[in-house]
Structure formats: C-alpha cells, structure tokens
Write a protein that holds these residues in place. Structure first.
Motif, PDB file in Angstrom:
ATOM      1  N   GLY A 163       0.852  -1.193   0.000  1.00  0.00           N
ATOM      2  CA  GLY A 163       0.000   0.000   0.000  1.00  0.00           C
ATOM      3  C   GLY A 163       0.880   1.232   0.000  1.00  0.00           C
ATOM      4  N   ALA A 164       0.251   2.367   0.223  1.00  0.00           N
ATOM      5  CA  ALA A 164       0.924   3.670   0.072  1.00  0.00           C
ATOM      6  C   ALA A 164       2.141   3.827   0.975  1.00  0.00           C
ATOM      7  N   GLY A 165       2.190   3.067   2.078  1.00  0.00           N
ATOM      8  CA  GLY A 165       3.327   3.179   3.001  1.00  0.00           C
ATOM      9  C   GLY A 165       4.641   2.793   2.365  1.00  0.00           C
TER      10      GLY A 165
ATOM     11  N   TRP B   5      -7.086  17.297  -9.033  1.00  0.00           N
ATOM     12  CA  TRP B   5      -6.493  16.447  -7.987  1.00  0.00           C
ATOM     13  C   TRP B   5      -5.496  15.490  -8.614  1.00  0.00           C
ATOM     14  N   TYR B   6      -5.856  14.808  -9.691  1.00  0.00           N
ATOM     15  CA  TYR B   6      -4.938  13.834 -10.289  1.00  0.00           C
ATOM     16  C   TYR B   6      -3.717  14.530 -10.906  1.00  0.00           C
TER      17      TYR B   6
ATOM     18  N   HIS C 282      -5.357  -1.493  -8.299  1.00  0.00           N
ATOM     19  CA  HIS C 282      -6.141  -0.261  -8.465  1.00  0.00           C
ATOM     20  C   HIS C 282      -5.732   0.533  -9.693  1.00  0.00           C
TER      21      HIS C 282
ATOM     22  N   TRP D  10     -11.891   3.356  -8.930  1.00  0.00           N
ATOM     23  CA  TRP D  10     -12.449   4.289  -7.952  1.00  0.00           C
ATOM     24  C   TRP D  10     -13.318   3.539  -6.951  1.00  0.00           C
TER      25      TRP D  10
ATOM     26  N   GLY E 205     -16.408   2.157  -5.245  1.00  0.00           N
ATOM     27  CA  GLY E 205     -17.696   1.795  -5.854  1.00  0.00           C
ATOM     28  C   GLY E 205     -17.508   1.127  -7.188  1.00  0.00           C
TER      29      GLY E 205
ATOM     30  N   THR F 156       0.134  -0.842   4.331  1.00  0.00           N
ATOM     31  CA  THR F 156      -1.252  -0.549   3.993  1.00  0.00           C
ATOM     32  C   THR F 156      -2.085  -0.486   5.264  1.00  0.00           C
TER      33      THR F 156
ATOM     34  N   ILE G  33      -7.715  -1.043   5.164  1.00  0.00           N
ATOM     35  CA  ILE G  33      -9.098  -0.544   5.277  1.00  0.00           C
ATOM     36  C   ILE G  33      -9.881  -0.805   3.989  1.00  0.00           C
ATOM     37  N   VAL G  34      -9.175  -0.675   2.843  1.00  0.00           N
ATOM     38  CA  VAL G  34      -9.863  -0.728   1.550  1.00  0.00           C
ATOM     39  C   VAL G  34     -10.001  -2.164   1.070  1.00  0.00           C
TER      40      VAL G  34
ATOM     41  N   PRO H  49     -11.577  -4.884  -2.002  1.00  0.00           N
ATOM     42  CA  PRO H  49     -11.230  -6.223  -1.534  1.00  0.00           C
ATOM     43  C   PRO H  49      -9.742  -6.452  -1.200  1.00  0.00           C
TER      44      PRO H  49
ATOM     45  N   ASP I 118       2.448   1.574  11.942  1.00  0.00           N
ATOM     46  CA  ASP I 118       1.409   1.512  12.994  1.00  0.00           C
ATOM     47  C   ASP I 118       0.726   0.152  12.995  1.00  0.00           C
TER      48      ASP I 118
ATOM     49  N   ALA J  74       9.520   0.970   9.481  1.00  0.00           N
ATOM     50  CA  ALA J  74       9.380   1.572   8.143  1.00  0.00           C
ATOM     51  C   ALA J  74       9.809   0.556   7.092  1.00  0.00           C
TER      52      ALA J  74
HETATM   53  C1  BV8 Z   1     -15.480  -2.497  -4.675  1.00  0.00           C
HETATM   54  C2  BV8 Z   1      -7.379   4.209  -6.610  1.00  0.00           C
HETATM   55  C3  BV8 Z   1     -17.297  -3.785  -5.421  1.00  0.00           C
HETATM   56  C4  BV8 Z   1      -7.740   5.583  -6.870  1.00  0.00           C
HETATM   57  C5  BV8 Z   1      -8.299   3.444  -4.500  1.00  0.00           C
HETATM   58  C6  BV8 Z   1     -19.626   2.164   0.085  1.00  0.00           C
HETATM   59  C7  BV8 Z   1     -19.862   2.376  -1.273  1.00  0.00           C
HETATM   60  C8  BV8 Z   1     -19.107   1.738  -2.244  1.00  0.00           C
HETATM   61  C9  BV8 Z   1     -18.089   0.880  -1.859  1.00  0.00           C
HETATM   62  C10 BV8 Z   1     -17.851   0.713  -0.526  1.00  0.00           C
HETATM   63  C11 BV8 Z   1     -18.616   1.317   0.463  1.00  0.00           C
HETATM   64  N1  BV8 Z   1     -18.120   0.930   1.676  1.00  0.00           N
HETATM   65  C12 BV8 Z   1     -17.092   0.093   1.493  1.00  0.00           C
HETATM   66  C13 BV8 Z   1     -16.933  -0.058   0.186  1.00  0.00           C
HETATM   67  C14 BV8 Z   1     -15.941  -0.831  -0.453  1.00  0.00           C
HETATM   68  C15 BV8 Z   1     -14.810   0.132  -0.808  1.00  0.00           C
HETATM   69  C16 BV8 Z   1     -13.968   0.290   0.433  1.00  0.00           C
HETATM   70  O1  BV8 Z   1     -13.232  -0.612   0.773  1.00  0.00           O
HETATM   71  N2  BV8 Z   1     -14.084   1.461   1.124  1.00  0.00           N
HETATM   72  C17 BV8 Z   1     -13.302   1.674   2.320  1.00  0.00           C
HETATM   73  C18 BV8 Z   1     -12.945   3.165   2.449  1.00  0.00           C
HETATM   74  C19 BV8 Z   1     -14.104   1.176   3.517  1.00  0.00           C
HETATM   75  N3  BV8 Z   1     -14.062  -0.499  -1.854  1.00  0.00           N
HETATM   76  C20 BV8 Z   1     -14.381  -0.256  -3.136  1.00  0.00           C
HETATM   77  O2  BV8 Z   1     -15.215   0.547  -3.501  1.00  0.00           O
HETATM   78  C21 BV8 Z   1     -13.610  -1.103  -4.129  1.00  0.00           C
HETATM   79  N4  BV8 Z   1     -14.507  -1.674  -5.061  1.00  0.00           N
HETATM   80  O3  BV8 Z   1     -15.743  -2.732  -3.514  1.00  0.00           O
HETATM   81  O4  BV8 Z   1     -16.162  -3.033  -5.745  1.00  0.00           O
HETATM   82  C22 BV8 Z   1     -18.434  -2.813  -5.508  1.00  0.00           C
HETATM   83  C23 BV8 Z   1     -18.916  -2.480  -6.772  1.00  0.00           C
HETATM   84  C24 BV8 Z   1     -19.999  -1.604  -6.862  1.00  0.00           C
HETATM   85  C25 BV8 Z   1     -20.567  -1.028  -5.692  1.00  0.00           C
HETATM   86  C26 BV8 Z   1     -20.049  -1.356  -4.432  1.00  0.00           C
HETATM   87  C27 BV8 Z   1     -18.975  -2.234  -4.334  1.00  0.00           C
HETATM   88  C28 BV8 Z   1     -12.601  -0.240  -4.873  1.00  0.00           C
HETATM   89  C29 BV8 Z   1     -11.506   0.182  -3.923  1.00  0.00           C
HETATM   90  C30 BV8 Z   1     -10.413   0.894  -4.702  1.00  0.00           C
HETATM   91  C31 BV8 Z   1     -10.497   2.365  -4.425  1.00  0.00           C
HETATM   92  N5  BV8 Z   1      -9.381   3.034  -5.100  1.00  0.00           N
HETATM   93  N6  BV8 Z   1      -7.319   4.043  -5.172  1.00  0.00           N
HETATM   94  C32 BV8 Z   1      -6.561   6.488  -6.597  1.00  0.00           C
HETATM   95  O5  BV8 Z   1      -5.587   6.074  -5.920  1.00  0.00           O
HETATM   96  O6  BV8 Z   1      -6.625   7.609  -7.068  1.00  0.00           O
HETATM   97  S1  BV8 Z   1      -8.114   3.149  -2.848  1.00  0.00           S
HETATM   98  C33 BV8 Z   1      -6.827   4.017  -2.174  1.00  0.00           C
HETATM   99  O7  BV8 Z   1      -6.708   3.500  -0.847  1.00  0.00           O
HETATM  100  C34 BV8 Z   1      -5.463   3.760  -2.807  1.00  0.00           C
HETATM  101  O8  BV8 Z   1      -5.479   2.847  -3.878  1.00  0.00           O
HETATM  102  C35 BV8 Z   1      -4.690   3.145  -1.668  1.00  0.00           C
HETATM  103  O9  BV8 Z   1      -3.757   2.274  -2.141  1.00  0.00           O
HETATM  104  C36 BV8 Z   1      -5.772   2.463  -0.945  1.00  0.00           C
HETATM  105  C37 BV8 Z   1      -5.472   1.930   0.402  1.00  0.00           C
HETATM  106  O10 BV8 Z   1      -4.778   2.891   1.107  1.00  0.00           O
HETATM  107  P1  BV8 Z   1      -3.314   2.443   1.604  1.00  0.00           P
HETATM  108  O11 BV8 Z   1      -2.507   2.046   0.430  1.00  0.00           O
HETATM  109  O12 BV8 Z   1      -3.462   1.448   2.690  1.00  0.00           O
HETATM  110  O13 BV8 Z   1      -2.755   3.815   2.105  1.00  0.00           O
HETATM  111  P2  BV8 Z   1      -3.107   4.540   3.481  1.00  0.00           P
HETATM  112  O14 BV8 Z   1      -2.647   5.957   3.375  1.00  0.00           O
HETATM  113  O15 BV8 Z   1      -4.529   4.250   3.845  1.00  0.00           O
HETATM  114  O16 BV8 Z   1      -2.222   3.786   4.564  1.00  0.00           O
HETATM  115  C38 BV8 Z   1      -0.815   3.879   4.494  1.00  0.00           C
HETATM  116  C39 BV8 Z   1      -0.292   2.882   5.526  1.00  0.00           C
HETATM  117  O17 BV8 Z   1       1.120   2.849   5.428  1.00  0.00           O
HETATM  118  C40 BV8 Z   1      -0.629   3.280   6.941  1.00  0.00           C
HETATM  119  O18 BV8 Z   1      -1.035   2.118   7.646  1.00  0.00           O
HETATM  120  C41 BV8 Z   1       0.696   3.805   7.502  1.00  0.00           C
HETATM  121  O19 BV8 Z   1       0.845   3.485   8.875  1.00  0.00           O
HETATM  122  C42 BV8 Z   1       1.679   3.001   6.705  1.00  0.00           C
HETATM  123  N7  BV8 Z   1       2.977   3.641   6.493  1.00  0.00           N
HETATM  124  C43 BV8 Z   1       3.233   4.950   6.258  1.00  0.00           C
HETATM  125  N8  BV8 Z   1       4.571   5.104   6.038  1.00  0.00           N
HETATM  126  C44 BV8 Z   1       5.131   3.869   6.106  1.00  0.00           C
HETATM  127  C45 BV8 Z   1       4.121   2.934   6.412  1.00  0.00           C
HETATM  128  N9  BV8 Z   1       4.371   1.622   6.551  1.00  0.00           N
HETATM  129  C46 BV8 Z   1       5.645   1.220   6.401  1.00  0.00           C
HETATM  130  N10 BV8 Z   1       6.659   2.047   6.121  1.00  0.00           N
HETATM  131  C47 BV8 Z   1       6.445   3.375   5.970  1.00  0.00           C
HETATM  132  N11 BV8 Z   1       7.477   4.188   5.683  1.00  0.00           N
END
Ligand code: BV8
Ligand code: ZN
Length: 251
Positions: free
Chosen positions: A15-17, A58-59, A110, A171, A173, A198, A201-202, A204, A225, A240
């Motif tokens: 993931g983004a980390g 944004w992009y 993604h 995206w 959804g 990662t 949270i996200v 699948p 964390d 890290a």
């Molecule tokens: C889906 C691309 C079926 C875009 C991204 C309500 C409505 C609709 C859907 C949902 C809903 N509720 C839930 C859902 C499902 C939803 C979901 O999971 N939501 C979450 C918020 C609860 N998922 C979806 O919608 C997925 N599709 O379910 O399809 C469907 C079909 C139709 C209708 C319904 C469902 C699609 C998910 C994909 C979304 N797109 N990105 C873009 O990037 O522009 S997600 C986005 O978050 C990024 O891709 C990113 O990769 C991803 C996860 O984030 P992380 O990578 O984990 O990054 P984050 O900042 O969160 O964390 C960083 C971590 O690194 C931290 O833990 C930190 O401690 C750590 N860290 C930091 N530095 C370091 C480190 N670790 C180690 N070393 C370091 N140095």
C-alpha cells in the motif's frame, strides 16, 4: 527470517506506506492528501460525473508529485524478490514506482495514475499518458518526460471518440478487474504472505491477507502503525518498510 528464506511461494501486498519514503503522500497519513479532501470523496465516478475538472485537478497535482519521486529501497527489495520463482507482488498503489523499480509480474489492483481510459467507454483501450501540465512539468525531475502543453488546465480527451478521458484507476464503488482479482486469489495460495505499508481498510485488497491465512499461509504485516489486520496476522513487524525490507533481505 527463516520463513522468508525457505518460502517457496511468497506473496507481497503493498500500500501507500511503501511509497512514503519516496515522497508520495499517503492517503490517510498525517501528511494527508490534497487540500484535506478525503480520497473517498474524490476517487469516485460520481465525483467525476459532477465535476471532472476538479477530479482532474487532484490527479494532475498527484501526478506532478509522483513525477518527482523515485523508487526507494523498499521497492528495490520487492523488485529483487519478484525475480524469484513463486514470488508474486500485488499492489494497491497507482504510482507505478514498483514498475520503475523493475518488479516482475506486478498486479496493480487499483490501476495506474499514468494510464487513462475513455470515460464514455467507447471501446478504446486504456493508454499510457505521462504528460504533465507546463508549470508542473518545470518542477518534475524527469527531464525525459514529454513536455506537451495540451495537458494543461483542460481535461484530456479520448483519442478515439473525443469524449472525456479519466484516470485508468479503480475508484470507490467500482469493481477491480476480474483478472486482477483472479491473480490475487491465486497468489493467496502461498507459504508466506507479507502485507506491507497498507492501512488494511480498503476492500477487496484488505481481504487477501485473511484469504491467504485461510489457505494456510504464514502471514506477516510490516507497518509503522497497527492496523485492523494486525490482530489477525501471525507476525507484526512495526517499522518503516524502507528500513525493514533491506534488513530482511540481508538477513
Ligand atoms: C469495490 C485508486 C465492489 C484511486 C483506491 C460504500 C460504497 C461503495 C463501496 C464501498 C462502500 N463501503 C465500502 C466499500 C468498499 C470500498 C472500500 O473498501 N471502502 C473503504 C474506504 C471502507 N471499496 C471499493 O469501492 C472497491 N470496489 O468494492 O467493488 C463494488 C462495486 C460496486 C458497488 C459497491 C462495491 C474499490 C476500492 C479501490 C479504491 N481506489 N485508489 C486512486 O488512488 O486515485 S483506494 C486508495 O486507498 C489507494 O489505492 C490506496 O492504495 C488504498 C489503500 O490505502 P493504503 O494504500 O493502505 O494507504 P493509506 O494511506 O490508507 O495507509 C498507508 C499505511 O502505510 C498506513 O497504515 C501507515 O501506517 C503506513 N505507512 C506509512 N509510512 C510507512 C508505512 N508503513 C511502512 N513504512 C512506511 N514508511
Ligand atoms: Zn472514447
């Protein structure tokens, strides 16, 4: 880590980390993302339908950020591992830094911020577009990037139908590509599953570590964390990625 040395089948999910050390802002980290807007509010088809220029702004901002970043030691270690038989790498990141580090067989769950596709789904296949808008191009370190000016304030267009182009990313959804989900599930059949950088949270993507455990893999998390996955994995390594991975690789 004996398990890492002996693993015949190793799967890595990132993931983004993993890109944080390269300077790519994480989504939910302290450095937060663009103008404190939640990704869940902008990375959606609805947001694009309502205001394509805002989403493209944004992009464009993120592309300019990423254009100045290089792969870091975490990417390089994972790229070395990917050359091993039986190692598969899945990433949620859209920054393509794993690709630039030479990772083999990468599954980009993604998509990529450097690829566009037709918003009107006219059938034209997704295409690569690394252009930056003129002011952003000046800041980017890669001199070999095309300095097209077209990618300015307006939204890019589909070369086939002239309709709006959108980032070829998944995206909220939107479903992941079936082939990618298939590849990820196959990769859950492994001896060792590492989930790195990662917030788990996200979905699948966040579900694969649990699937791997169900299929008998030893699971480990590397993160600064604790996350919702921490209580479920066999081993939590708090640190890290850019420090932990080179240490693991040399051990
Ligand atoms: C889906 C691309 C079926 C875009 C991204 C309500 C409505 C609709 C859907 C949902 C809903 N509720 C839930 C859902 C499902 C939803 C979901 O999971 N939501 C979450 C918020 C609860 N998922 C979806 O919608 C997925 N599709 O379910 O399809 C469907 C079909 C139709 C209708 C319904 C469902 C699609 C998910 C994909 C979304 N797109 N990105 C873009 O990037 O522009 S997600 C986005 O978050 C990024 O891709 C990113 O990769 C991803 C996860 O984030 P992380 O990578 O984990 O990054 P984050 O900042 O969160 O964390 C960083 C971590 O690194 C931290 O833990 C930190 O401690 C750590 N860290 C930091 N530095 C370091 C480190 N670790 C180690 N070393 C370091 N140095
Ligand atoms: Zn089109």
């Amino acid at each position: 880590m004996r398990r890492l040395r002996d693993a015949r089948r190793l799967t890595v999910l990132t993931g983004a980390g993993v890109s944080a050390a390269s300077g790519v802002p994480t989504f939910r980290g302290a450095d937060g993302l663009w103008r404190n807007v939640r990704p869940e509010d902008l990375a959606t088809p609805g947001a694009f339908r309502r205001d394509p220029s805002l989403v493209w702004e944004w992009y464009r901002w993120r592309r300019a950020q990423i254009a100045r970043c290089q792969p870091n030691p975490a990417h390089r270690v994972i790229a070395e591992w990917s050359a091993r038989e039986g190692c598969r790498v899945l990433t949620q990141n859209v920054d393509d830094l794993h690709l630039r580090a030479g990772t083999r067989g990468l599954v980009r769950l993604h998509g990529s911020i450097w690829e566009l596709k037709c918003w009107d789904e006219c059938g034209h296949p997704a295409w690569r577009d690394e252009r930056l808008s003129p002011d952003e191009a000046d800041q980017s370190s890669d001199t070999d990037r095309p300095r097209e000016t077209e990618f300015g304030r307006s939204c890019p267009r589909c070369p086939a139908c002239g309709g709006l182009a959108r980032p070829a990313v998944v995206w909220f959804g939107e479903s992941l590509a079936a082939a990618d989900v298939e590849a990820a599930l196959t990769a859950c059949d492994c001896d060792l599953f590492l989930t790195i950088g990662t917030s788990a949270i996200v979905h699948p993507a966040a579900g694969f570590v649990h699937e791997a455990a169900r299929r008998g893999a030893f699971t480990a998390e590397i993160n600064l964390d604790l996350t919702p996955a921490s209580s479920a994995v066999d081993l939590v390594i708090q640190g890290a990625a850019e420090d932990v991975l080179p240490t693991l690789a040399s051990a």
